[in-house]
Design a protein around this motif. Structure first.
Motif, PDB file in Angstrom:
ATOM      1  N   ARG A 284       0.855  -1.197   0.000  1.00 47.55           N
ATOM      2  CA  ARG A 284       0.000   0.000   0.000  1.00 47.55           C
ATOM      3  C   ARG A 284       0.888   1.243   0.000  1.00 47.55           C
ATOM      4  NH1 ARG A 284      -1.738   2.715   4.317  1.00 47.55           N
ATOM      5  NH2 ARG A 284      -1.461   0.908   5.674  1.00 47.55           N
ATOM      6  N   VAL A 285       0.659   2.094  -0.965  1.00 51.60           N
ATOM      7  CA  VAL A 285       1.457   3.308  -1.118  1.00 51.60           C
ATOM      8  C   VAL A 285       0.573   4.508  -0.804  1.00 51.60           C
ATOM      9  CG1 VAL A 285       2.839   4.702  -2.699  1.00 51.60           C
ATOM     10  CG2 VAL A 285       2.820   2.207  -2.924  1.00 51.60           C
ATOM     11  N   PRO A 286       0.962   5.380   0.136  1.00 50.84           N
ATOM     12  CA  PRO A 286       0.144   6.558   0.438  1.00 50.84           C
ATOM     13  C   PRO A 286       0.144   7.543  -0.714  1.00 50.84           C
ATOM     14  CG  PRO A 286       2.246   6.677   1.595  1.00 50.84           C
ATOM     15  CD  PRO A 286       2.189   5.325   0.953  1.00 50.84           C
ATOM     16  N   ALA A 287      -0.795   8.477  -0.675  1.00 47.71           N
ATOM     17  CA  ALA A 287      -0.935   9.453  -1.753  1.00 47.71           C
ATOM     18  C   ALA A 287       0.337  10.271  -1.941  1.00 47.71           C
ATOM     19  CB  ALA A 287      -2.127  10.371  -1.465  1.00 47.71           C
ATOM     20  N   SER A 288       1.059  10.530  -0.847  1.00 45.29           N
ATOM     21  CA  SER A 288       2.269  11.346  -0.929  1.00 45.29           C
ATOM     22  C   SER A 288       3.367  10.686  -1.758  1.00 45.29           C
ATOM     23  CB  SER A 288       2.800  11.639   0.480  1.00 45.29           C
ATOM     24  OG  SER A 288       3.062  10.421   1.172  1.00 45.29           O
ATOM     25  N   SER A 289       3.330   9.369  -1.910  1.00 43.58           N
ATOM     26  CA  SER A 289       4.358   8.646  -2.665  1.00 43.58           C
ATOM     27  C   SER A 289       3.811   8.018  -3.937  1.00 43.58           C
ATOM     28  CB  SER A 289       4.972   7.545  -1.786  1.00 43.58           C
ATOM     29  OG  SER A 289       5.530   8.090  -0.604  1.00 43.58           O
ATOM     30  N   ALA A 290       2.527   8.284  -4.241  1.00 46.55           N
ATOM     31  CA  ALA A 290       1.887   7.620  -5.373  1.00 46.55           C
ATOM     32  C   ALA A 290       2.563   7.979  -6.700  1.00 46.55           C
ATOM     33  CB  ALA A 290       0.403   7.986  -5.421  1.00 46.55           C
ATOM     34  N   ALA A 291       2.956   9.248  -6.857  1.00 46.67           N
ATOM     35  CA  ALA A 291       3.573   9.655  -8.120  1.00 46.67           C
ATOM     36  C   ALA A 291       4.871   8.886  -8.365  1.00 46.67           C
ATOM     37  CB  ALA A 291       3.840  11.157  -8.107  1.00 46.67           C
ATOM     38  N   ARG A 292       5.683   8.719  -7.325  1.00 50.26           N
ATOM     39  CA  ARG A 292       6.931   7.962  -7.478  1.00 50.26           C
ATOM     40  C   ARG A 292       6.639   6.507  -7.795  1.00 50.26           C
ATOM     41  NH1 ARG A 292      11.192   6.032  -2.817  1.00 50.26           N
ATOM     42  NH2 ARG A 292      12.695   5.089  -4.246  1.00 50.26           N
ATOM     43  N   ALA A 293       5.646   5.917  -7.113  1.00 46.88           N
ATOM     44  CA  ALA A 293       5.347   4.497  -7.302  1.00 46.88           C
ATOM     45  C   ALA A 293       4.796   4.219  -8.691  1.00 46.88           C
ATOM     46  CB  ALA A 293       4.360   4.023  -6.237  1.00 46.88           C
ATOM     47  N   ARG A 294       4.056   5.172  -9.270  1.00 49.96           N
ATOM     48  CA  ARG A 294       3.528   4.964 -10.627  1.00 49.96           C
ATOM     49  C   ARG A 294       4.658   4.825 -11.648  1.00 49.96           C
ATOM     50  NH1 ARG A 294      -0.199   8.981  -8.951  1.00 49.96           N
ATOM     51  NH2 ARG A 294      -2.281   8.134  -8.592  1.00 49.96           N
ATOM     52  N   GLY A 295       5.774   5.465 -11.369  1.00 53.22           N
ATOM     53  CA  GLY A 295       6.907   5.379 -12.282  1.00 53.22           C
ATOM     54  C   GLY A 295       7.927   4.338 -11.883  1.00 53.22           C
ATOM     55  N   TRP A 296       7.527   3.376 -11.048  1.00 56.71           N
ATOM     56  CA  TRP A 296       8.442   2.357 -10.547  1.00 56.71           C
ATOM     57  C   TRP A 296       7.914   0.975 -10.903  1.00 56.71           C
ATOM     58  CZ3 TRP A 296      12.999   3.758  -8.380  1.00 56.71           C
ATOM     59  CH2 TRP A 296      13.773   2.768  -7.774  1.00 56.71           C
ATOM     60  N   ARG A 297       8.825   0.056 -11.235  1.00 52.55           N
ATOM     61  CA  ARG A 297       8.433  -1.321 -11.505  1.00 52.55           C
ATOM     62  C   ARG A 297       8.905  -2.189 -10.348  1.00 52.55           C
ATOM     63  NH1 ARG A 297      10.646  -2.026 -16.104  1.00 52.55           N
ATOM     64  NH2 ARG A 297      12.580  -2.966 -15.361  1.00 52.55           N
ATOM     65  N   PHE A 298       7.958  -2.651  -9.530  1.00 56.06           N
ATOM     66  CA  PHE A 298       8.278  -3.576  -8.448  1.00 56.06           C
ATOM     67  C   PHE A 298       8.384  -5.008  -8.984  1.00 56.06           C
ATOM     68  CE2 PHE A 298       6.320   0.064  -6.424  1.00 56.06           C
ATOM     69  CZ  PHE A 298       7.129   0.279  -5.319  1.00 56.06           C
ATOM     70  N   HIS A 299       7.570  -5.319  -9.985  1.00 57.55           N
ATOM     71  CA  HIS A 299       7.568  -6.656 -10.581  1.00 57.55           C
ATOM     72  C   HIS A 299       6.986  -6.532 -11.975  1.00 57.55           C
ATOM     73  CE1 HIS A 299       6.374 -10.918 -11.213  1.00 57.55           C
ATOM     74  NE2 HIS A 299       7.414 -11.159 -10.456  1.00 57.55           N
ATOM     75  N   ARG A 300       7.474  -7.357 -12.893  1.00 56.91           N
ATOM     76  CA  ARG A 300       7.035  -7.228 -14.288  1.00 56.91           C
ATOM     77  C   ARG A 300       5.558  -7.529 -14.472  1.00 56.91           C
ATOM     78  NH1 ARG A 300      10.430 -11.554 -17.601  1.00 56.91           N
ATOM     79  NH2 ARG A 300      12.093 -10.882 -16.208  1.00 56.91           N
ATOM     80  N   LEU A 301       4.932  -8.276 -13.539  1.00 54.74           N
ATOM     81  CA  LEU A 301       3.517  -8.612 -13.661  1.00 54.74           C
ATOM     82  C   LEU A 301       2.674  -7.899 -12.608  1.00 54.74           C
ATOM     83  CD1 LEU A 301       3.748 -12.460 -14.391  1.00 54.74           C
ATOM     84  CD2 LEU A 301       3.664 -10.554 -16.010  1.00 54.74           C
ATOM     85  N   GLN A 302       3.122  -6.761 -12.134  1.00 55.88           N
ATOM     86  CA  GLN A 302       2.404  -6.049 -11.083  1.00 55.88           C
ATOM     87  C   GLN A 302       1.077  -5.488 -11.589  1.00 55.88           C
ATOM     88  OE1 GLN A 302       5.309  -3.051 -10.139  1.00 55.88           O
ATOM     89  NE2 GLN A 302       4.448  -1.552 -11.552  1.00 55.88           N
ATOM     90  N   ARG A 303       0.129  -5.363 -10.664  1.00 56.59           N
ATOM     91  CA  ARG A 303      -1.166  -4.743 -10.945  1.00 56.59           C
ATOM     92  C   ARG A 303      -1.333  -3.573  -9.976  1.00 56.59           C
ATOM     93  NH1 ARG A 303      -1.623  -9.893 -10.114  1.00 56.59           N
ATOM     94  NH2 ARG A 303      -2.803  -9.662  -8.180  1.00 56.59           N
ATOM     95  N   ILE A 304      -1.727  -2.423 -10.506  1.00 52.54           N
ATOM     96  CA  ILE A 304      -1.851  -1.214  -9.691  1.00 52.54           C
ATOM     97  C   ILE A 304      -3.322  -0.809  -9.606  1.00 52.54           C
ATOM     98  CG2 ILE A 304      -1.206   1.220  -9.474  1.00 52.54           C
ATOM     99  CD1 ILE A 304       1.375   0.610 -10.894  1.00 52.54           C
ATOM    100  N   GLU A 305      -3.780  -0.592  -8.376  1.00 53.45           N
ATOM    101  CA  GLU A 305      -5.170  -0.173  -8.134  1.00 53.45           C
ATOM    102  C   GLU A 305      -5.164   1.193  -7.455  1.00 53.45           C
ATOM    103  OE1 GLU A 305      -8.956  -1.491  -5.299  1.00 53.45           O
ATOM    104  OE2 GLU A 305      -7.250  -2.837  -5.578  1.00 53.45           O
TER     105      GLU A 305
END
Length: 338
Positions: free
Chosen positions: A249-270
């Motif tokens: 779970r990523v808070p709103a304050s870090s959401a912009a950074r997380a959108r531009g990050w690949r944690f796993h090649r098959l990740q799903r973002i909600e």
């Protein structure tokens, strides 16, 4: 499409002529005026090597190379990118990969004629001087180039690979025969393979720990339906264990950074109602994942699985041992503050 048709016709005419064409001859062939022919010639000159020949106070133009050559000729940016990759591999100590890429670079440059080299050299020098592949901290491992060649030869021949192998726990070399399932390159280079005749998952073998590698007489190759990409996606990195459903779970304050990050090649973002994100994927390798998430401290929360949460606690405890022990005065000051 008449303009495009005339332009393509002029390209072919300039590539097929031996003596070259004047502007008047171009205009006559295309049934246009001289000014239009001049504009079309200028457009062509931006995309092709258009030679200019002086003929009794008139200029003739032609494209010397075949049209195929024009589209397969490398640009200065492409050659410089390959040069930067070669230099980066050398600096990283990845000699085997560096030699293969350097050989490719030499062949690319060798295929250029003198005119092409003169055209590329000024731009290539500028780009190569100011481009680098970053070499980050990581393991230093030297792989013999012949080891890579042997493995690639075995893959092409559909045969096993034989070699002597050492590990950190067992420094004495032991002989192995392995069916090659792939080569995986990164900070370290691995042979992905299986022991023939065993119903087991493929495992990694570090090439820098191999000696006396040869192509075996024993036949062995990966099945036709083997998907190396799907297999690699089952793990976060190299270490493999049971797969787990990971929820971050990523808070709103870090959401912009997380959108531009690949944690796993098959990740799903909600997208969450509070502006944060929920990131989900399935993978093994919880220790490597925990060590990666360490760099996100304060910017996300591990929600699942419990094994990842416990692994993170273990890695945090291990990280504490890297800090110097508190001095007596520090302890007194802490007690006073409390």
């Amino acid at each position: 499409m008449a303009k495009l048709d005339r332009l393509l016709a002029l390209v072919h005419a300039l590539s097929e002529t031996i003596e070259g064409l004047t502007l008047d001859e171009m205009a006559e062939r295309l049934d246009v005026n001289r000014r239009t022919a001049e504009r079309m010639r200028n457009v062509i000159a931006r995309h092709f090597d258009l030679d200019e020949i002086a003929d009794d106070r008139r200029k003739r133009f032609l494209i010397r190379d075949s049209l195929r050559r024009v589209y397969t000729r490398p640009t200065a940016a492409e050659v410089a990118a390959l040069q930067a990759e070669v230099d980066g591999r050398i600096l990283a100590g990845q000699k085997a990969r560096a030699e293969q890429l350097a050989s490719l670079l030499a062949k690319v440059k060798g295929a250029l004629d003198d005119r092409e080299k003169r055209r590329l050299d000024p731009d290539l020098d500028a780009l190569a001087r100011l481009q680098r592949t970053m070499v980050t901290a990581g393991p230093i491992a030297t792989v013999a180039p012949e080891t890579v060649t042997v493995i690639q030869s075995a893959i092409l021949a559909g045969r096993c690979v034989e070699f002597h192998y050492v590990t950190e726990d067992r420094p004495e070399p032991r002989w192995r025969r392995v069916t090659p399932y792939g080569l995986v390159h990164g900070p370290l280079t691995y042979l992905l393979g299986k022991m023939p005749g065993r119903d087991e998952q493929p495992v990694y073998f570090r090439l820098d720990r191999m000696t006396e590698a040869i192509v075996s007489d024993t036949l062995g190759c990966a099945p036709d339906d083997w998907d190396i990409d799907a297999w690699l996606a089952e793990s976060f990195a190299v270490w493999r264990d049971d797969k787990h459903d990971v929820v971050l779970r990523v808070p709103a304050s870090s959401a912009a950074r997380a959108r531009g990050w690949r944690f796993h090649r098959l990740q799903r973002i909600e997208e969450l109602s509070d502006g944060g994100l929920s990131i989900r994927f399935s993978a093994g390798g919880m220790r490597e994942l925990a060590e990666h998430l360490f760099t996100w401290g304060g910017e996300l929360v591990i929600e699942e699985p419990n094994v990842l949460i416990e692994t993170m606690r273990e890695r945090l405890a291990a990280a504490q041992t890297m800090l110097p022990a508190c001095s007596a005065s520090d302890s007194v000051a802490d007690d006073a503050d409390n």
